[in-house]
Design a protein around this motif. Structure first.
Motif, short mmCIF file in Angstrom:
data_model
loop_
_atom_site.label_atom_id
_atom_site.label_comp_id
_atom_site.label_asym_id
_atom_site.label_seq_id
_atom_site.Cartn_x
_atom_site.Cartn_y
_atom_site.Cartn_z
N PHE A 269 36.78 -58.55 -34.74
CA PHE A 269 37.95 -57.87 -34.54
C PHE A 269 38.32 -56.84 -35.31
O PHE A 269 38.54 -55.66 -34.87
N SER A 270 37.90 -56.80 -36.56
CA SER A 270 38.12 -55.94 -37.67
C SER A 270 37.24 -54.58 -37.24
O SER A 270 37.71 -53.48 -37.26
N LEU A 271 35.98 -54.85 -37.06
CA LEU A 271 34.99 -53.63 -36.67
C LEU A 271 35.48 -53.02 -35.17
O LEU A 271 35.56 -51.63 -35.03
N VAL A 272 35.92 -53.62 -34.26
CA VAL A 272 36.47 -53.18 -33.09
C VAL A 272 37.42 -52.27 -33.09
O VAL A 272 37.63 -51.13 -32.64
N ASN A 273 38.58 -53.02 -33.87
CA ASN A 273 39.56 -52.05 -33.98
C ASN A 273 39.53 -50.83 -34.91
O ASN A 273 40.36 -49.88 -34.95
N ARG A 274 38.57 -50.98 -35.84
CA ARG A 274 38.15 -49.82 -36.41
C ARG A 274 37.36 -48.55 -35.99
O ARG A 274 37.72 -47.46 -36.17
N TYR A 275 36.46 -49.20 -35.18
CA TYR A 275 35.29 -47.95 -34.75
C TYR A 275 35.55 -48.06 -33.12
O TYR A 275 34.69 -47.26 -32.70
N GLY A 276 36.13 -48.95 -32.47
CA GLY A 276 36.01 -49.19 -31.11
C GLY A 276 36.82 -47.75 -30.46
O GLY A 276 37.51 -47.26 -31.13
N LYS A 277 36.71 -47.80 -29.07
CA LYS A 277 37.32 -46.76 -28.18
C LYS A 277 38.65 -47.13 -27.76
O LYS A 277 38.68 -48.55 -27.63
N SER A 278 39.64 -46.29 -27.37
CA SER A 278 40.84 -46.77 -27.05
C SER A 278 40.87 -47.37 -25.52
O SER A 278 40.06 -46.76 -24.55
N VAL A 279 41.92 -48.27 -25.32
CA VAL A 279 41.70 -48.74 -23.70
C VAL A 279 41.87 -47.51 -22.75
O VAL A 279 41.37 -47.64 -21.57
N SER A 280 43.05 -46.87 -22.98
CA SER A 280 43.24 -45.73 -22.06
C SER A 280 42.11 -44.86 -21.94
O SER A 280 42.08 -44.40 -20.70
N ILE A 281 41.15 -44.27 -22.69
CA ILE A 281 40.20 -43.62 -22.55
C ILE A 281 39.07 -44.31 -21.61
O ILE A 281 38.66 -43.57 -20.64
#
Length: 302
Positions: A269-281
């Motif tokens: 959860f921490s890694l996704v919110n830090r390095y993940g892409k936005s839902v809209s993109i």
């Protein structure tokens, strides 16, 4: 005297001609259908199509069933390879024995592979399927009720589960799982019901969080919340069960697995919110892929 309890179903199977139909199997089929429908609805809102989810389901469901069975075989090998085991029972699903961890792992890998092949954003799929999995798991627990299996320790609570001798249910002859320590009429914790309620609450929470935190959570974060919610519940529910299970340091293996997976989910959860892409993109990418597939489909049919 007990005046209130949850009764067990009087039957666990019925027949259509010479073919026995198990309610456990029907609950599994219902769970798959509902999960596919929910996922398709959520996926389409992100720009995908029902056809895409159908293809993913065709890949993921068989892989998930195989993974679930493999997990059960690996964690209880003596039932198949021990001195009293029968190796061919590996293929006998009518006796029960499907592990959710194997289903999520192998089914998830199959879905990821198909997404990679078709260039679909796998993180969006994870978020679309997260509440659907919890609803499917809730429905699937009804199969344990019909089989009278995986219940918890004896209880005097008014919602205790009362067993009956149906002759065909897996747990009909397994009171306390040793046949001696619990007298007839003993009630047991209905762990199937606990998990059903826990999963349905989790599904509602994930849908609500998805709406409220749409712009704050990165793609894939909702799935990590699913992992944490489910494993948190599985930890305390698993601890109530009294069926045979291997233990490590006096704790059931599935409890250890739940704790470890919960920690991994929190890290993810921490890694996704830090390095993940936005839902809209990713949703914009999915819409483009879907439009291209629709144009290609029209071109091929004309």
């Amino acid at each position: 005297m007990t005046f209130a309890y949850i009764p067990s179903p009087p039957v666990s199977t019925f027949s259509i001609g010479p073919f026995p139909i198990h309610f456990y199997a029907l609950t599994m089929i219902a769970a798959i259908i509902v999960a596919a429908w929910m996922t398709a609805y959520r996926w389409k809102r992100q720009g995908g199509s029902y056809e895409q989810i159908l293809d993913i389901t065709i890949c993921a469901v068989p892989a998930g069933i195989i993974g679930a069975r493999l997990y059960h075989v690996i964690t209880t090998p003596e039932r198949f390879f021990g001195p009293n085991g029968h190796i061919l029972d590996v293929f006998n699903l009518r006796q029960g024995g499907l592990g959710i961890w194997g289903a999520v792992l192998l089914g998830g890998l199959a879905a990821w592979a198909w997404c990679r092949h078709k260039h679909y954003p796998a993180a969006l799929l994870c978020d679309a399927v997260a509440p659907s999995l919890l609803v499917a798991q809730a429905i699937g627990r009804l199969g344990n009720w019909f089989n009278q299996e995986l219940y918890g320790a004896p209880t005097t609570l008014p919602w205790g589960l009362k067993l009956n001798d149906t002759g065909t249910a897996i747990g009909s002859q397994e009171q306390c799982y040793d046949g001696a320590t619990c007298p007839t009429g003993t009630l047991f914790h209905p762990t199937f019901l606990y998990e059903m309620i826990w999963n349905l609450i989790g599904a509602a929470l994930l849908i609500w969080i998805g709406h409220k935190a749409f712009t704050k959570l990165k793609a894939g974060a909702l799935f990590t919340l699913y992992i944490m919610w489910y494993t948190a519940g599985r930890t305390w529910i698993e601890a109530l069960r009294i069926d045979f299970a291997h233990e490590f340091l006096g704790v059931r293996i599935n409890v250890w697995v739940s704790i470890i997976v919960f920690i991994l989910g929190a890290v993810a959860f921490s890694l996704v919110n830090r390095y993940g892409k936005s839902v809209s993109i990713l949703a914009e990418k999915l819409r483009g892929i879907t439009e291209l597939e629709e144009r290609e489909s029209v071109a091929h049919s004309s």
